[in-house]
Design an enzyme around this catalytic site. Structure first.
Site, PDB file in Angstrom:
ATOM      1  N   LYS A 167     -33.429 -68.527 -81.082  1.00  0.00           N
ATOM      2  CA  LYS A 167     -32.503 -68.116 -82.142  1.00  0.00           C
ATOM      3  C   LYS A 167     -31.212 -68.942 -82.090  1.00  0.00           C
ATOM      4  CE  LYS A 167     -35.579 -65.409 -83.571  1.00  0.00           C
ATOM      5  NZ  LYS A 167     -35.993 -64.045 -83.371  1.00  0.00           N
TER       6      LYS A 167
HETATM    7  C1  LIG Z   1     -37.219 -62.990 -83.440  1.00  0.00           C
HETATM    8  C2  LIG Z   1     -37.305 -61.959 -84.506  1.00  0.00           C
HETATM    9  C3  LIG Z   1     -37.304 -60.594 -84.212  1.00  0.00           C
HETATM   10  C4  LIG Z   1     -37.461 -60.057 -82.822  1.00  0.00           C
HETATM   11  O1  LIG Z   1     -36.453 -60.433 -81.954  1.00  0.00           O
HETATM   12  P1  LIG Z   1     -36.615 -60.122 -80.383  1.00  0.00           P
HETATM   13  O2  LIG Z   1     -35.221 -60.315 -79.865  1.00  0.00           O
HETATM   14  O3  LIG Z   1     -37.584 -61.119 -79.837  1.00  0.00           O
HETATM   15  O4  LIG Z   1     -37.084 -58.728 -80.234  1.00  0.00           O
HETATM   16  C5  LIG Z   1     -37.236 -59.682 -85.257  1.00  0.00           C
HETATM   17  N1  LIG Z   1     -37.206 -60.098 -86.539  1.00  0.00           N
HETATM   18  C6  LIG Z   1     -37.263 -61.404 -86.870  1.00  0.00           C
HETATM   19  C7  LIG Z   1     -37.232 -61.788 -88.316  1.00  0.00           C
HETATM   20  C8  LIG Z   1     -37.340 -62.383 -85.859  1.00  0.00           C
HETATM   21  O5  LIG Z   1     -37.450 -63.671 -86.181  1.00  0.00           O
END
Ligand SMILES: *Cc1c(COP(=O)(O)O)cnc(C)c1O
Length: 386
Positions: free
Chosen positions: A183
C-alpha cells in the site's frame, strides 16, 4: 530488464533506527509510539479519533463489531474490489450484498447502489478503488432516504486521495485504511480506523482489544494494577509500536510521493492513448487521485495471454481484481443470476495492473510501456480485437 510490481520506499538505516527506538522502551506493542501516530492521523485527516489496527481486515471487523452489525444484517459492498471488503461482512456473521460499479470510474455510485438497497441493509462500504475517491457527498445525500444505513469507507487504496478537497472520514461513520506491504503507506501489516463519532471510537478501542475496558498501558496507574472488565465481544486488532514506528516519516512525505505517482500515471496514460484495444478507468475532475495502482483493461479474450507475455518479459504485472462474486467461495455460496454485476464482471475479465511505485526509474517505466506495445499489440491483432 526486470521491473517488479512494487518496491517499498523504506530505507534500511532509517527503519532500523525507528524500530530500535521502540526496542529501547519497556513495551513493544500499543504504547506511546502508537499514540503519537494516532495523533498524527487525527491531524492529517482533521478528525477527532484515530485508532491504529493490525490490518484493514482486523480494523473493519473491530468496527463492524463496535457497530453491532452481525447475523440478520446485510452489508453492501461493490463486486469490483479486493475480497477482504466482502470477507469482513461474513466474518461478523452478516450477509454480503454485492452492488455493481460505474462503467467509467469502477466506483460505487447512488445509481449502482439503488437496486440492492432494502430494509435489512445496515451498512454500505464504498471502496475508493485504485486510489480514486467515490463521490461520498453524493452517496451520503442519497442515503438520507435510508436513515438506518451507515456509510463506512474502504480506504485501503486511498490514504492521500481527496475529492473536491475533502479527505476520507468526513462523510462516513468510519473510514478504514491498510498499511499492508504494497500500500502507499506501509509498515508490512497494519491499518487504521478514523471517525468523528466519539462513542464509536470508544467502542472500537474495546473491540480491537478483546472487548476489554482498558488497554494494557492503562491497566497500571502509578505502579498500581487495576482490574479491567470485558464489556463487549472484541477481536485482537491492535498494532504493535514496533510497526507503528515506521509510519510517521511516510505520512509526512505522502503528498510529495503522490505527486510522483501522478506523474508516472500520466506518462502511462499518454503513452497508451492511441491503443484502441486498451482502456483506462476514467479519472474524475476536482480530485487528488492517490494512484495506488495503475490498472489497464484489454479485451477478456487476450488478458491472460497478455499477463503471461508481460511476466515473461520481466514486467511484474498482476490482476486487481477478478470480480469478487465470480470467485469460488462466493459463487458457490450465493444464488446469483447469470450475468450478475456485468460491469464488475467484464472489468475483472480484462484488467491487469502495471508496476507503479514512486522509486520507479524512468528507464523502468519506458521498458514497461515498450513491452505493453510490443507484446500486446500482436495479441490484439491475432484475436481480431485491434
Ligand atoms: C489491501 C486491501 C484490503 C485489506 O487490507 P489488509 O490490511 O491486508 O487487511 C481491503 N480492501 C482493499 C480494497 C484492499 O486493496
Amino acid at each position: 530488464m526486470q521491473v517488479p510490481f512494487f518496491r517499498h520506499g523504506l530505507s534500511p538505516e532509517v527503519a532500523a533506527a525507528q524500530v530500535r527506538a521502540v526496542v529501547e522502551t519497556p513495551f513493544l506493542t500499543s504504547g506511546p509510539v502508537g499514540k503519537q501516530v494516532e495523533a498524527q492521523l487525527r491531524e492529517f485527516f482533521a478528525v477527532d479519533h484515530a485508532l491504529l489496527t493490525s490490518s484493514w481486515t482486523n480494523g473493519m471487523v473491530a468496527t463492524l463489531l463496535a457497530l453491532g452489525i452481525g447475523p440478520g444484517d446485510q452489508v453492501v459492498v461493490p463486486a469490483m474490489t479486493f475480497i477482504a471488503t466482502a470477507n469482513v461482512v461474513r466474518l461478523v456473521g452478516a450477509e454480503v450484498i454485492f452492488a455493481d460499479v460505474d462503467p467509467l470510474t469502477l466506483l460505487l455510485t447512488p445509481a449502482t447502489l439503488a437496486p440492492v438497497l432494502n430494509p435489512r441493509v445496515k451498512a454500505v462500504i464504498p471502496v475508493h478503488l485504485y486510489g480514486q475517491m467515490c463521490d461520498m457527498p453524493a452517496l451520503a445525500a442519497f442515503l438520507k432516504d435510508w436513515p438506518g444505513v451507515l456509510l463506512l469507507e474502504d480506504c485501503a487504496h486511498c490514504f492521500e486521495g481527496r475529492y473536491r478537497n475533502t479527505p476520507p472520514g468526513i462523510h462516513s461513520s468510519a473510514a478504514v485504511f491498510s498499511f499492508y506491504a504494497t500500500k502507499n503507506v506501509t509498515c508490512g501489516e497494519g491499518g487504521a480506523v478514523i471517525t468523528r463519532d466519539a462513542a464509536l471510537a470508544e467502542r472500537v478501542a474495546q473491540t480491537r482489544l478483546h472487548g476489554m475496558s482498558a488497554g494494557a498501558a492503562d491497566r497500571f496507574n502509578q505502579g498500581q494494577y487495576r482490574h479491567w472488565d470485558m464489556v463487549r465481544l472484541g477481536t485482537k486488532a491492535n498494532l504493535p509500536d514496533l510497526l507503528a514506528a515506521l509510519l510517521p516519516e511516510q505520512i509526512r512525505h505522502v503528498e510529495t510521493q503522490r505527486q510522483v505517482r501522478q506523474r508516472l500515471a500520466e506518462t502511462y496514460r499518454d503513452a497508451f492513448a492511441h491503443l484502441s484495444w486498451l482502456r483506462l478507468p476514467r479519472w474524475q475532475p476536482e480530485q487528488n487521485h492517490a494512484h495506488h495502482l495503475f490498472p489497464i483493461h484489454v479485451p477478456g479474450v487476450m488478458r491472460d495471454a497478455a499477463l503471461t507475455a508481460l511476466n515473461g518479459a520481466g514486467v511484474g504485472a498482476t490482476v486487481n481484481y477478478r470480480a469478487v462474486h465470480t470467485l469460488s467461495h462466493y459463487r458457490d455460496t450465493m444464488n446469483l443470476a447469470a450475468g450478475a454485476f456485468p460491469v464488475s464482471h467484464s472489468w475483472g475479465e480484462g484488467t491487469l495492473s502495471l508496476p507503479l511505485f514512486p522509486s520507479m526509474r524512468e528507464e523502468e517505466q519506458d521498458y514497461v510501456i515498450q513491452q505493453v506495445k510490443l507484446k500486446l499489440t500482436p495479441l490484439a491483432q491475432e484475436r481480431g480485437v485491434a
